[in-house]
Motif scaffolding. Sequence first.
Motif, PDB file in Angstrom:
ATOM      1  N   THR A  98       5.743 -34.541  71.238  1.00 39.19           N
ATOM      2  CA  THR A  98       4.373 -34.150  70.909  1.00 39.19           C
ATOM      3  C   THR A  98       3.419 -34.706  71.961  1.00 39.19           C
ATOM      4  O   THR A  98       3.737 -35.662  72.671  1.00 39.19           O
ATOM      5  N   ARG A  99       2.229 -34.142  72.024  1.00 44.30           N
ATOM      6  CA  ARG A  99       1.226 -34.600  72.991  1.00 44.30           C
ATOM      7  C   ARG A  99       0.632 -35.949  72.607  1.00 44.30           C
ATOM      8  O   ARG A  99      -0.024 -36.609  73.412  1.00 44.30           O
ATOM      9  N   ASP A 100       0.865 -36.361  71.342  1.00 44.33           N
ATOM     10  CA  ASP A 100       0.259 -37.594  70.863  1.00 44.33           C
ATOM     11  C   ASP A 100       1.099 -38.825  71.142  1.00 44.33           C
ATOM     12  O   ASP A 100       0.621 -39.951  70.980  1.00 44.33           O
ATOM     13  N   HIS A 104      10.555 -27.863  67.215  1.00 42.62           N
ATOM     14  CA  HIS A 104      11.027 -26.557  66.740  1.00 42.62           C
ATOM     15  C   HIS A 104       9.983 -25.484  67.000  1.00 42.62           C
ATOM     16  O   HIS A 104      10.302 -24.335  67.306  1.00 42.62           O
ATOM     17  N   ARG A 105       8.708 -25.909  66.908  1.00 40.70           N
ATOM     18  CA  ARG A 105       7.617 -24.965  67.177  1.00 40.70           C
ATOM     19  C   ARG A 105       7.394 -24.797  68.674  1.00 40.70           C
ATOM     20  O   ARG A 105       7.125 -23.706  69.155  1.00 40.70           O
ATOM     21  N   ARG A 106       7.493 -25.912  69.410  1.00 41.11           N
ATOM     22  CA  ARG A 106       7.225 -25.873  70.850  1.00 41.11           C
ATOM     23  C   ARG A 106       8.001 -26.999  71.522  1.00 41.11           C
ATOM     24  O   ARG A 106       7.583 -28.154  71.498  1.00 41.11           O
ATOM     25  N   ALA A 107       9.140 -26.673  72.077  1.00 43.18           N
ATOM     26  CA  ALA A 107      10.000 -27.681  72.700  1.00 43.18           C
ATOM     27  C   ALA A 107       9.381 -28.159  74.004  1.00 43.18           C
ATOM     28  O   ALA A 107       9.152 -27.377  74.926  1.00 43.18           O
ATOM     29  N   SER A 108       9.081 -29.451  74.061  1.00 42.41           N
ATOM     30  CA  SER A 108       8.479 -30.012  75.269  1.00 42.41           C
ATOM     31  C   SER A 108       8.729 -31.510  75.302  1.00 42.41           C
ATOM     32  O   SER A 108       8.572 -32.207  74.294  1.00 42.41           O
ATOM     33  N   LEU A 109       9.142 -32.009  76.453  1.00 41.43           N
ATOM     34  CA  LEU A 109       9.333 -33.440  76.649  1.00 41.43           C
ATOM     35  C   LEU A 109       8.777 -33.789  78.029  1.00 41.43           C
ATOM     36  O   LEU A 109       9.483 -33.725  79.032  1.00 41.43           O
ATOM     37  N   PRO A 110       7.487 -34.136  78.084  1.00 38.65           N
ATOM     38  CA  PRO A 110       6.827 -34.434  79.360  1.00 38.65           C
ATOM     39  C   PRO A 110       7.533 -35.535  80.148  1.00 38.65           C
ATOM     40  O   PRO A 110       8.326 -36.309  79.589  1.00 38.65           O
ATOM     41  N   ALA A 111       7.225 -35.617  81.421  1.00 36.11           N
ATOM     42  CA  ALA A 111       7.903 -36.553  82.326  1.00 36.11           C
ATOM     43  C   ALA A 111       7.805 -37.999  81.849  1.00 36.11           C
ATOM     44  O   ALA A 111       8.787 -38.746  81.916  1.00 36.11           O
ATOM     45  N   GLU A 112       6.633 -38.414  81.356  1.00 37.60           N
ATOM     46  CA  GLU A 112       6.460 -39.790  80.900  1.00 37.60           C
ATOM     47  C   GLU A 112       7.375 -40.087  79.712  1.00 37.60           C
ATOM     48  O   GLU A 112       7.931 -41.190  79.601  1.00 37.60           O
ATOM     49  N   GLN A 113       7.555 -39.100  78.842  1.00 29.55           N
ATOM     50  CA  GLN A 113       8.436 -39.284  77.696  1.00 29.55           C
ATOM     51  C   GLN A 113       9.897 -39.302  78.133  1.00 29.55           C
ATOM     52  O   GLN A 113      10.714 -40.048  77.574  1.00 29.55           O
TER      53      GLN A 113
END
Length: 267
Positions: free
Chosen positions: A19-21, A52-61
């Motif tokens: 998540t973005r949070d 499940h809604r929007r698969a995303s794992l930013p670089a920092e994560q």
Amino acid sequence: MATSLTARTLFISDLHLGTRDCQAALLSRLLRRVRPERLYLVGDVIDLIAMHRRASLPAEQQRLVGRLLRLAKGGCEIIYIPGNHDAALRQLCGIRMHRVRIERRAIHETADGRRLLVSHGDEFDTHVRLAPWLMALGDGMHQFVLSLNRWCNKARSLLGLPYWSLAAAVKGRIGAAQRYVEQFEQAAIHQAAREGLDGYVGGHIHKAGFRAQDGVLYCNDGDWVEHCTALIERPDGSLALIDWEGQVIEAEPSMPRACPEGALAGA
């Protein structure tokens, strides 16, 4: 240079990776300063519902995940206890991979001999069991407040100011949220007492803190989307809440000791 913090055990929960949070950068900063012998990931580490809604794992994560794996490779034992946002992983409970194991719950023994129940805490959430629609409404409002929290801290970062949780400040002023926290704490304390344990450690409600009642210690390690706190066990077994800088923000309360039988006889 920041000094390292000695820790026998570190408890963290509610990272909400995906998540973005997720405050991955702040948690990475803490993990550069703390080298625990054992690490408990107390649920909602990966937000599978959001992914499940929007698969995303930013670089920092992704870097944070790499840091956790390096901790395990370096000898840190990691116990992953899935929560309600990564509940699908509960199917893997009992599996052990190298120094990482997945469990539904755990009993942790501190260096001073106390036995603590460790679980995510969603099992105490009466709203989940009795009123799913109410939880859904609350989750929607929570997401709105978190979005405000993101914009607030982007502005603070531009001004050179440190992280501050607007979301936590808002929730702290809502009476219904405070009552819910009290009921959650009470349920966790009762469960630990029923099992003859000395205390409870959990997450779930995004409200870090301690509470001592009837000889049972309640500990909540907080989260990494709002408060950015962790629970640390020092080498002597004492517990404290720390922030992303490794600074102690609250020490465990002193527990009243039971009076030995007959101690008052000669008073």
